[in-house]
Design a protein around this motif. Structure first.
Motif, mmCIF file in Angstrom:
data_model
loop_
_atom_site.group_PDB
_atom_site.id
_atom_site.type_symbol
_atom_site.label_atom_id
_atom_site.label_comp_id
_atom_site.label_asym_id
_atom_site.label_seq_id
_atom_site.Cartn_x
_atom_site.Cartn_y
_atom_site.Cartn_z
ATOM 1 N N UNK A 286 18.496 -6.828 -3.620
ATOM 2 C CA UNK A 286 17.325 -7.647 -3.312
ATOM 3 C C UNK A 286 16.819 -7.372 -1.900
ATOM 4 N N UNK A 287 17.739 -7.101 -0.971
ATOM 5 C CA UNK A 287 17.336 -6.790 0.394
ATOM 6 C C UNK A 287 16.595 -5.463 0.451
ATOM 7 N N UNK A 288 17.056 -4.476 -0.330
ATOM 8 C CA UNK A 288 16.333 -3.197 -0.418
ATOM 9 C C UNK A 288 14.912 -3.434 -0.938
ATOM 10 N N UNK A 289 14.815 -4.268 -1.973
ATOM 11 C CA UNK A 289 13.502 -4.581 -2.528
ATOM 12 C C UNK A 289 12.622 -5.289 -1.500
ATOM 13 N N UNK A 290 13.225 -6.238 -0.765
ATOM 14 C CA UNK A 290 12.478 -6.972 0.260
ATOM 15 C C UNK A 290 11.952 -6.027 1.332
ATOM 16 N N UNK A 291 12.782 -5.089 1.781
ATOM 17 C CA UNK A 291 12.348 -4.136 2.805
ATOM 18 C C UNK A 291 11.206 -3.265 2.278
ATOM 19 N N UNK A 292 11.335 -2.851 1.026
ATOM 20 C CA UNK A 292 10.279 -2.016 0.428
ATOM 21 C C UNK A 292 8.968 -2.801 0.347
ATOM 22 N N UNK B 245 7.409 -3.155 3.768
ATOM 23 C CA UNK B 245 6.760 -1.914 4.179
ATOM 24 C C UNK B 245 5.402 -1.770 3.490
ATOM 25 N N UNK B 246 5.346 -2.122 2.196
ATOM 26 C CA UNK B 246 4.075 -2.094 1.474
ATOM 27 C C UNK B 246 3.051 -2.997 2.142
ATOM 28 N N UNK B 247 3.489 -4.185 2.518
ATOM 29 C CA UNK B 247 2.592 -5.143 3.147
ATOM 30 C C UNK B 247 2.090 -4.620 4.488
ATOM 31 N N UNK B 248 2.988 -4.042 5.279
ATOM 32 C CA UNK B 248 2.592 -3.513 6.592
ATOM 33 C C UNK B 248 1.576 -2.382 6.431
ATOM 34 N N UNK B 249 1.812 -1.500 5.448
ATOM 35 C CA UNK B 249 0.896 -0.378 5.229
ATOM 36 C C UNK B 249 -0.452 -0.872 4.683
ATOM 37 N N UNK B 250 -0.416 -1.916 3.854
ATOM 38 C CA UNK B 250 -1.654 -2.499 3.340
ATOM 39 C C UNK B 250 -2.481 -3.066 4.492
ATOM 40 N N UNK B 251 -1.815 -3.785 5.406
ATOM 41 C CA UNK B 251 -2.521 -4.361 6.549
ATOM 42 C C UNK B 251 -3.017 -3.280 7.499
ATOM 43 N N UNK B 252 -2.246 -2.219 7.634
ATOM 44 C CA UNK B 252 -2.672 -1.093 8.473
ATOM 45 C C UNK B 252 -3.939 -0.455 7.901
ATOM 46 N N UNK B 253 -3.959 -0.293 6.580
ATOM 47 C CA UNK B 253 -5.148 0.274 5.922
ATOM 48 C C UNK B 253 -6.353 -0.654 6.106
#
Length: 387
Positions: free
Chosen positions: A59-65, A68-76
């Motif tokens: 679950x922690x691996x999933x949370x980190x992934x 990261x998706x959220x950070x990249x979405x906000x960066x875009x």
């Protein structure tokens, strides 16, 4: 967990226990409770580790992934959506917060860390490397101020508290040696002379008491060694039994564990339970001194065991944890992470739409402003209690 603890002083029918005898029994009970707790740590952690690795870490691996998706979405979004300056600043702050939290995770590989640090540097006026240097310098200054020492130019490892404590101990020792070498004799008043004489007297009394206590332990060990020496046995089975008992006695003596030595004496019938009630008061005081030190050592060992457990699994360092808490910790951690992951997925879906993103930035900014105002208010009301 059950264990029989027959070692105690029983009161005579016509005479109550003396204070020293009561203290002896109390220390025995305390040591046995501490040992049971240590055994519980050792017994329960393997099961905890299995559940943590199979239920929590995926679950922690999933949370980190997802983060990261959220950070990249906000960066875009920062690059493609027209935002007000306030929204841009809020967006930069959120991205940096997400990345900072991600970089503390043990699940990331070096490539992912490099990508995240680059993303942080893009949205922060201060690079991640510079910020880490500033953080380390600040913590080093706080440690130096708290302990009154200088740690020099050597970097400190904030992820390894034991290494930091070794570094701190070495600095304190060097500081003490420097003060001793640079000190100059000075005239002392009669009051200071009397205080120093009293201090030396107390120190000598303590050293004598410790020596007598050590001799008491040594005396018990010698009696056991004389009785248990395996070389004096011709029967192979008895020689093997005494070899094992002698090893236990030697280990207990080396670790200054009086309780183990006394229990061995009971086990080999070198003493009877009733003999303990016949011990002279002075002898009992020596025993109590050794037992007190044994309990203090166990207290430290328990604290170190708990701290190491919390460090291994990145748990709250300020939380008080007992071995019986382990199943609850896994259950609560898994449930909380599942809920967080569900909310992050929903947020990623919702923030794909620019209007929703702007509303979220506005709400987040208001929430941050409210938190800052509450902090300032509490600081004004309780200036000495805020950190």
């Amino acid at each position: 967990m059950s264990r029989t603890h027959p070692l105690s002083i029983q009161p005579a029918s016509t005479q109550p226990l003396t204070p020293a005898q009561k203290r002896f029994n109390g220390l025995i009970k305390k040591i046995n409770r501490q040992r049971d707790t240590l055994e519980a740590w050792q017994e329960h952690e393997p099961s905890f580790a299995r559940r943590w690795n199979t239920e929590y870490l995926p679950l922690q691996h999933t949370a980190d992934h997802l983060q990261q998706q959220l950070a990249l979405l906000l960066d875009h979004a920062a690059d493609t959506i027209r935002l007000t300056e306030a929204d841009q600043q809020t967006l930069h702050s959120i991205i940096c917060d997400i990345v900072e939290q991600l970089l503390t995770s043990a699940t990331l590989d070096n490539a992912e860390r490099g990508t995240l640090q680059t993303l942080f540097d893009k949205h922060s006026p201060t690079s991640y490397a510079e910020q880490e240097q500033q953080k380390q310098a600040q913590i080093k200054a706080q440690v130096e101020q708290a302990f009154g020492v200088k740690l020099g130019d050597e970097a400190i490892d904030l992820d390894d508290p034991q290494a930091l404590m070794r570094q701190l101990h070495a600095a304190m020792q060097a500081e003490a040696e420097h003060e001793t070498a640079s000190s100059r004799p000075r005239k002392t008043s009669r009051t200071e002379q009397r205080r120093e004489a009293n201090r030396l007297k107390k120190q000598q009394e303590q050293e004598l008491a410790e020596k007598q206590a050590s001799q008491s332990v040594q005396s018990i060990f010698r009696r056991l060694a004389s009785s248990l020496h395996p070389d004096r046995e011709t029967n192979p089975a008895e020689r093997e039994r005494k070899t094992a008992l002698m090893q236990r006695a030697t280990t207990a003596y080396k670790d200054n564990r009086l309780l183990d030595l006394l229990q061995l004496q009971l086990e080999v019938e070198q003493i009877q339970p009733g003999n303990l009630a016949q011990l002279a008061n002075d002898q009992l005081k020596h025993y109590n001194r050794v037992l007190h030190q044994q309990s203090e050592d166990l207290t430290i060992e328990l604290l170190q065991t708990e701290a190491a457990f919390k460090m291994r699994y990145r748990l709250d360092p300020h939380a008080s944890i007992q071995p019986s808490d382990m199943p609850r910790i896994v259950n609560e951690s898994v449930a909380l992470l599942e809920e967080d992951n569900h909310e992050t997925r929903q947020m990623i879906d919702r923030l794909q739409e620019s209007k929703a993103l702007k509303r979220w930035l506005n709400q987040t900014r208001k929430s941050q402003q409210f938190d800052e105002q509450m902090f300032d208010l509490l600081h004004d009301l309780f200036p000495g209690g805020m950190r």
